[in-house]
Enzyme design. Sequence first.
Site, PDB file in Angstrom:
ATOM      1  N   ASP A  93       9.177  30.305  -0.246  1.00  0.00           N
ATOM      2  CA  ASP A  93       9.972  30.705   0.922  1.00  0.00           C
ATOM      3  C   ASP A  93      11.028  31.655   0.392  1.00  0.00           C
ATOM      4  OD1 ASP A  93      11.716  30.908   3.088  1.00  0.00           O
ATOM      5  OD2 ASP A  93      11.478  28.815   3.683  1.00  0.00           O
ATOM      6  N   HIS A 139      10.608  19.698  10.682  1.00  0.00           N
ATOM      7  CA  HIS A 139      11.699  20.627  10.985  1.00  0.00           C
ATOM      8  C   HIS A 139      11.356  21.381  12.256  1.00  0.00           C
ATOM      9  CE1 HIS A 139       9.063  23.818   9.470  1.00  0.00           C
ATOM     10  NE2 HIS A 139       8.906  23.131   8.362  1.00  0.00           N
ATOM     11  N   HIS A 164      19.595  32.267   9.186  1.00  0.00           N
ATOM     12  CA  HIS A 164      19.663  31.472  10.418  1.00  0.00           C
ATOM     13  C   HIS A 164      20.706  32.168  11.282  1.00  0.00           C
ATOM     14  CE1 HIS A 164      17.232  27.845   9.299  1.00  0.00           C
ATOM     15  NE2 HIS A 164      17.372  28.430   8.129  1.00  0.00           N
ATOM     16  N   ARG A 210       3.690  25.410   4.434  1.00  0.00           N
ATOM     17  CA  ARG A 210       4.469  26.079   5.475  1.00  0.00           C
ATOM     18  C   ARG A 210       4.061  27.544   5.483  1.00  0.00           C
ATOM     19  NH1 ARG A 210       9.061  24.535   4.121  1.00  0.00           N
ATOM     20  NH2 ARG A 210      10.064  26.262   3.030  1.00  0.00           N
TER      21      ARG A 210
END
Length: 446
Positions: free
Chosen positions: A261, A351, A362, A409
């Site tokens: 990530d 999540h 974010h 993910r």
Amino acid sequence: MLKHSLLPVEEFTARRQTMLDAMPENSLAIISAAHEVTRSNDTEYPFCQNKNFYYLTGFNEPEAVLLLVKSTPQKSVLFCRDKDPEMEVWHGRRIGPELAKQEFGVDEALSIDELDDYAVDCFAQVSMVMCCFDDNDTMALATDWLAQVSAKSRIGKKAPVNLTNCAELIHELRLHKSEREIALMRKANVISGHAHQRAMKATAPDKFEYQIEAELLHEFAVNGARHAAYNSIVAGGDNANILHYTDNNEALIDGDLLLIDAGGELAGYAADITRTFPVSGKFSEPQKAIYQLVLDAQNAAIAAIEPGNTLASLNDLVCDMLTKGLYELGILTGDLTELIEEKACKQYFIHGLGHWLGLDVHDVGDYHANEKRQQLRPFTAGMVMTIEPGIYIPKGADVDEKWQGIGVRIEDNVLVTETGYENLTVSAPKSIAEIEALMSGVAKTV
């Protein structure tokens, strides 16, 4: 073009004007720059500007304040450090007020040493003061200036009667991206996608996670994204089941998956991409089954993005697909209808589905969440978000051993357009065939 932003000064002057237009009459907004943060003794961490301040100015130095005055005359005033040849020899060049006015398009630019007197005078002429309530330093400044004006009431000075939070106003502006911002975010995604490709090609058993991280950081930097947008997650095997794993210090094991990530930051704008792939270059059958389930759910969610839809609706779609898929794999058991109603996949999808993206990873902007934490804000053109479903089955979980230690993910960055969506993450392979071909050397970087 401003040196630090890759955006023209007109972009920032337009933002300030939009902010001023939205402010109440006879008001004053205060937005402060970030401070340098000491890392060790007399060295600092790389400077990261306050994002609200940067959004409105493009100015990338500490010890600065922007005042937006909505009265007569209406004006923008930037306060910054003076030129100081002796300090600049040691710590780098400063822009200084004179050049700041020319380069950043503000109505006035003054020394930071003049801020206190200037602000107190402004406070005595407006009825409302606006600042971001989560910025303690700015709040302290505003409180002090209010006290100074109030102390002069006997000589006819009148303090503002309202102190209002302007964070929501700035956040709403930041949530909807301009064409220039979108172009920057496309480029940040291309750079970051190539970094993920490089990481895939560099991965092999017995290498360390930090060695793969170094490949990412190098690819970011040589293409203009000098810093990672956040601490990179390079998580081999069961480490992928730690959502914010950043130790990145373990050896990669043949037969494990590697979850990365990571995204670069370009002119302040973040990319946020996750890919999961086999250390050996070839998925096992259990890994393939989980991976394809997550990929199908992600693709379905992205395809459903259009103006008027919501993250809550996409989340329902993804949860239904993941629950049904986990049931068919035998990982979830019971009555399928009840499992779907209960969103039973949340035992393994732990999540949210996504978040806004922009100057912050974010990013800011109201989600219109209700008491059930459902994010009900309708999408509109210009919003950029991540879509990142995942399945996490740690070692020791109460499932067949073949599933244990698998963490997957997949995350893309998606722009809402007038008619649907644009997936900005076009240069990071994510199908099983694409990944295996790239890692085997059959496919080339695109």
